[in-house]
Design an enzyme around this catalytic site. Structure first.
Site, PDB file in Angstrom:
ATOM      1  N   ASP A   1       0.723 -35.005  86.267  1.00 55.89           N
ATOM      2  CA  ASP A   1       0.083 -34.458  87.472  1.00 55.89           C
ATOM      3  C   ASP A   1       1.022 -33.654  88.370  1.00 55.89           C
ATOM      4  OD1 ASP A   1       1.417 -36.761  88.397  1.00 55.89           O
ATOM      5  OD2 ASP A   1      -0.225 -37.371  89.714  1.00 55.89           O
TER       6      ASP A   1
ATOM      7  N   GLU B   1      11.021 -36.650  88.106  1.00 56.42           N
ATOM      8  CA  GLU B   1      10.202 -37.818  88.466  1.00 56.42           C
ATOM      9  C   GLU B   1      10.914 -38.635  89.544  1.00 56.42           C
ATOM     10  OE1 GLU B   1       7.179 -40.007  88.901  1.00 56.42           O
ATOM     11  OE2 GLU B   1       6.985 -38.597  87.257  1.00 56.42           O
TER      12      GLU B   1
ATOM     13  N   GLU C   1       9.300 -44.778  95.365  1.00 60.30           N
ATOM     14  CA  GLU C   1       7.869 -45.097  95.460  1.00 60.30           C
ATOM     15  C   GLU C   1       7.619 -46.472  96.083  1.00 60.30           C
ATOM     16  OE1 GLU C   1       4.490 -45.429  92.136  1.00 60.30           O
ATOM     17  OE2 GLU C   1       5.319 -43.417  92.435  1.00 60.30           O
TER      18      GLU C   1
END
Length: 197
Positions: free
Chosen positions: A68, A117, A139
């Site tokens: 994505d 990432e 995250e």
């Protein structure tokens, strides 16, 4: 659920007289775009899911399955803030934190499909547990789900990430959680920027 949604969109377009020639599915995590396999998605709990063949069998049309953030970076390079910029870093923040590196106008996947990432870069030594199984990942501090959990732990009040963002500047707890997340992101982004110039 994903295939059902795509199948419903395909059926709706066909009913409207707009034949669908191909489908595209963007998925969070580490995705091998060439095979359409989700190598690992912490937020979805998927590992080694060959989604493209499943989608093509169900839809009967060619289907691309892509990561994505790389998909978003390509959109920015084509239509958005990245137009005319050969090299840039794209960092989407939502439920989690993603990242994509664009070189010479193209998002790159890297040898293990994880280039850029940022969400699972360890930014805080011995930090909070992350859904990926590691600890101290960006995250675990800045993703919407993590911020909501931190706020609930800190105040005892459940809030969504959007509600927390709406309280910034007027709520010391929201400000502290946001600041912690931004610092974690900065620790991950700075070496990446230095590495790719």
């Amino acid at each position: 659920a994903v295939l059902g949604l795509v199948e419903g969109l395909h059926r709706h377009a066909t009913d409207l007289g707009a034949p669908v020639r191909a489908a595209g599915i963007a998925v969070s995590g580490i995705v091998d775009d060439s095979t359409g396999t989700i190598v690992f998605s912490a937020n979805l709990g998927w590992r080694d899911v060959a989604l493209r063949p499943l989608a093509e069998a169900r839809l009967g049309i060619p289907t691309a399955v892509v990561q994505d953030a790389r998909s978003g970076a390509l959109a920015e390079a084509t239509l958005g803030a990245g137009r005319g910029v050969d090299n840039f870093l794209y960092v989407p923040i939502g439920t989690g934190v993603g990242g994509a590196v664009v070189l010479r106008g193209e998002p790159i996947g890297g040898a293990t499909h994880a280039a850029g990432e940022l969400g699972h870069v360890r930014a805080v030594p011995d930090g909070r547990p992350c859904a990926c199984g590691s600890a101290g990942c960006v995250e675990a501090y800045l993703g919407g789900a993590a911020m909501a959990e931190h706020y609930r732990e800190r105040t005892g009040v459940p809030r969504t990430a959007a509600e927390i963002a709406g309280r910034l500047g007027s709520d010391a707890d929201a400000d502290a959680i946001w600041g912690q997340g931004v610092r974690a992101l900065a620790h991950a982004v700075a070496p990446l920027i230095a590495g790719i110039d």
